[in-house]
Design a protein around this motif. Structure first.
Motif, mmCIF file in Angstrom:
data_model
loop_
_atom_site.group_PDB
_atom_site.id
_atom_site.type_symbol
_atom_site.label_atom_id
_atom_site.label_comp_id
_atom_site.label_asym_id
_atom_site.label_seq_id
_atom_site.Cartn_x
_atom_site.Cartn_y
_atom_site.Cartn_z
ATOM 1 N N GLY A 227 50.620 -138.327 -16.318
ATOM 2 C CA GLY A 227 50.341 -139.547 -17.061
ATOM 3 C C GLY A 227 48.945 -139.614 -17.634
ATOM 4 O O GLY A 227 48.644 -140.508 -18.439
ATOM 5 N N ASN A 228 48.078 -138.684 -17.225
ATOM 6 C CA ASN A 228 46.720 -138.618 -17.766
ATOM 7 C C ASN A 228 46.575 -137.552 -18.850
ATOM 8 O O ASN A 228 45.518 -137.430 -19.464
ATOM 9 N N THR A 229 47.629 -136.758 -19.050
ATOM 10 C CA THR A 229 47.537 -135.581 -19.912
ATOM 11 C C THR A 229 47.931 -135.927 -21.346
ATOM 12 O O THR A 229 49.070 -136.322 -21.608
ATOM 13 N N ALA A 230 46.992 -135.744 -22.259
ATOM 14 C CA ALA A 230 47.261 -136.003 -23.675
ATOM 15 C C ALA A 230 48.023 -134.857 -24.306
ATOM 16 O O ALA A 230 48.941 -135.069 -25.095
ATOM 17 N N ALA A 231 47.628 -133.615 -23.983
ATOM 18 C CA ALA A 231 48.219 -132.466 -24.666
ATOM 19 C C ALA A 231 48.229 -131.240 -23.776
ATOM 20 O O ALA A 231 47.362 -131.059 -22.913
ATOM 21 N N ILE A 232 49.225 -130.407 -24.000
ATOM 22 C CA ILE A 232 49.278 -129.046 -23.471
ATOM 23 C C ILE A 232 49.143 -128.118 -24.671
ATOM 24 O O ILE A 232 49.908 -128.212 -25.630
ATOM 25 N N LEU A 233 48.145 -127.249 -24.617
ATOM 26 C CA LEU A 233 47.794 -126.384 -25.749
ATOM 27 C C LEU A 233 47.959 -124.928 -25.349
ATOM 28 O O LEU A 233 47.389 -124.484 -24.353
ATOM 29 N N ILE A 234 48.751 -124.169 -26.124
ATOM 30 C CA ILE A 234 48.964 -122.756 -25.789
ATOM 31 C C ILE A 234 49.232 -121.947 -27.050
ATOM 32 O O ILE A 234 49.782 -122.453 -28.037
ATOM 33 N N GLU A 235 48.827 -120.690 -27.013
ATOM 34 C CA GLU A 235 49.205 -119.726 -28.047
ATOM 35 C C GLU A 235 50.569 -119.142 -27.649
ATOM 36 O O GLU A 235 50.693 -118.568 -26.573
ATOM 37 N N PRO A 236 51.580 -119.246 -28.503
ATOM 38 C CA PRO A 236 52.888 -118.684 -28.145
ATOM 39 C C PRO A 236 52.855 -117.175 -27.912
ATOM 40 O O PRO A 236 53.677 -116.644 -27.166
ATOM 41 N N LEU A 237 51.931 -116.499 -28.570
ATOM 42 C CA LEU A 237 51.623 -115.111 -28.267
ATOM 43 C C LEU A 237 50.108 -115.036 -28.216
ATOM 44 O O LEU A 237 49.442 -115.177 -29.234
ATOM 45 N N LEU A 238 49.567 -114.884 -27.003
ATOM 46 C CA LEU A 238 48.123 -115.019 -26.806
ATOM 47 C C LEU A 238 47.373 -113.910 -27.521
ATOM 48 O O LEU A 238 47.698 -112.724 -27.374
ATOM 49 N N GLY A 239 46.345 -114.280 -28.276
ATOM 50 C CA GLY A 239 45.616 -113.326 -29.091
ATOM 51 C C GLY A 239 44.461 -112.653 -28.393
ATOM 52 O O GLY A 239 44.583 -111.562 -27.850
ATOM 53 N N GLU A 240 43.299 -113.317 -28.381
ATOM 54 C CA GLU A 240 42.094 -112.699 -27.820
ATOM 55 C C GLU A 240 42.233 -112.396 -26.332
ATOM 56 O O GLU A 240 41.500 -111.566 -25.801
ATOM 57 N N GLY A 241 43.144 -113.058 -25.651
ATOM 58 C CA GLY A 241 43.365 -112.783 -24.233
ATOM 59 C C GLY A 241 44.044 -111.463 -23.963
ATOM 60 O O GLY A 241 44.136 -111.027 -22.822
#
Length: 452
Positions: A227-241
């Motif tokens: 209830g405190n979380t505005a957004a979940i942010l992710i790269e569908p295919l992670l780049g620099e990682g």
């Protein structure tokens, strides 16, 4: 076979590798001395040559060396450098006007780009967009929009994620060196959870998706509060990682959790978008429909342009004047984007990305069979990578990765390294590259591996 034109419209630039000096050559060395005297040392260079021309699958330096390009300016020149439609449209716009500021007097090009984004991005719901200059700026604005829409503050990101170099996006980014080291303090209310990294999941790839999703959701619920979380942010295919493909099933479960709790699901497709993975967007691989999607890099054929696109009701949450920027959606960049999208459609660059995978991935896998330093081959379309390890282990081999890249550079193959542990070599060729250059580049890679 040598050609003098390329699919991107770079007339007169032979599509061949040609070395006339050592790498770097004397003119590049002279320019590098000038660079060191005039440019801040924090602005590094992957390869010590200075570009003079580029197009198709080659980059020509100031000494006349023609290099095979497996980097595309970090996935930017997907349609090729100086693509005909990009040059034509941008040149025409240059003769009309170069700037008015879309927040002062808008123009049709801005609207046209937003209309195209509504058509191309996943989902058939009503969508709107806002245009910016860089990927980091797009991510920052996506976070702003999500917070405004939900009235919440917390943002959840993932291990190995990369989202930019501004203060907020450094906080969102996982890797410290070189992106974050010494630049804090960082923005608050950022929470990091595990990602489904099959190659490094302790209980094995077959358990990765289920266990990683369960762990991530458990941490969000217990440590952040849904209830405190505005957004979940992710790269569908992670780049620099490290070009990490999350295990199948992980992304749908995370997106489902977000939907259940009114959390905005943001897909960062800045590196993976616009035909790079063989689909318009990497989210499509598992049928993910993000609430918001951030784009940049391959969007405008080399000109700076970025966007946030999403559900109309979310995009419209912010008050008038709350989004924007002086140069955001510059008219010349918008014209270039329309030219790039035209090229993607006309040349069916999704199909070309899939063809690049058909050529490269089997050869990379064959190399992995004979070279145990390659721990894994992964990726999709023309977004492929090899992870290098100490043979017989999964210990990252950073030294071997750097040595392999240097050896390729000296032979005229431009490659990039990446990864949280700096042990991944990534391959991002222009989608218009000729197949002969692909094979020759892989021959160079194989020879360098053998010598190492």
């Amino acid at each position: 076979m040598t050609t003098t034109t390329d699919l991107s419209g770079g007339p007169g630039l032979p599509q061949e590798r040609k070395l006339v000096t050592a790498i770097p050559g004397p003119k590049s060395e002279e320019l590098m001395a000038r660079k060191l005297a005039a440019v801040a040392q924090g602005v590094g260079s992957v390869m010590p040559v200075f570009a003079q021309r580029a197009g198709g699958g080659v980059l020509q330096d100031v000494d006349g060396n023609s290099l095979i390009d497996f980097g595309s300016g970090i996935a930017v020149t997907s349609v090729g450098n100086s693509a005909e439609a990009v040059v034509r449209r941008a040149s025409a716009q240059l003769t009309q006007f170069t700037h008015t500021c879309a927040m002062v007097t808008p123009y049709e090009g801005y609207v046209e780009v937003c209309e195209e984004l509504a058509k191309l991005t996943p989902g058939d719901h009503a969508k709107k967009s806002a245009l910016f200059n860089s990927g980091a700026e797009a991510v920052e604005n996506a976070v702003k929009i999500a917070r405004y829409h939900t009235g919440r503050q917390a943002i959840v990101v993932f291990d190995h994620g990369y989202h930019g170099r501004t203060n907020l996006t450094m906080a969102l980014t996982s890797k410290s060196m070189p992106y974050k080291h010494g630049f804090g303090p960082f923005a608050p209310e950022i929470y990091r959870v595990p990602v489904a990294y099959p190659f490094r999941w302790l209980t094995g790839p077959e358990h990765c998706a289920e266990e990683a999703a369960a762990q991530a959701i458990d941490q969000i619920v217990k440590q952040v509060g849904a209830g405190n979380t505005a957004a979940i942010l992710i790269e569908p295919l992670l780049g620099e990682g490290g070009f990490i493909e999350p295990a199948k099933g992980f992304l749908p479960r995370i997106a489902e959790f977000a939907r259940e709790h009114g959390i905005v699901f943001i897909a960062d497709e800045i590196q993976s978008g616009f035909c790079r993975t063989g689909q318009w967007f990497a989210s499509e691989d598992e049928g993910i429909v993000p609430d918001l999607i951030t784009t940049a890099k391959g969007m405008a054929g080399g000109l700076p342009l970025a966007a946030v696109t999403g559900r109309a009701e979310i995009m419209d949450a912010a008050h008038a004047g709350g989004l924007g920027g002086t140069y955001g959606g510059n008219p010349v960049a918008c014209a270039a984007a329309l030219g790039a999208i035209e090229t993607m459609r006309e040349l069916d660059l999704n199909a070309k990305a899939r063809r690049i995978e058909e050529i490269m991935k089997p050869r990379l896998r064959k190399l992995a069979e004979s070279h145990p330093v390659i721990g894994e081959v992964r990726g999709r379309g023309a977004m492929l990578a090899i992870e290098l390890v100490e043979p017989g282990t999964k210990n990252p081999d950073t030294k071997a990765t750097a040595a392999l890249a240097k050896a390729c550079h000296q032979e005229g193959l431009l490659v990039l390294t990446t990864g949280t542990y700096s042990n991944v070599m990534r391959f991002l060729p222009p989608l218009v590259i000729g197949e002969d250059l692909l094979h020759e580049g892989l021959d160079i890679l194989e020879g360098a591996l053998t010598r190492l």
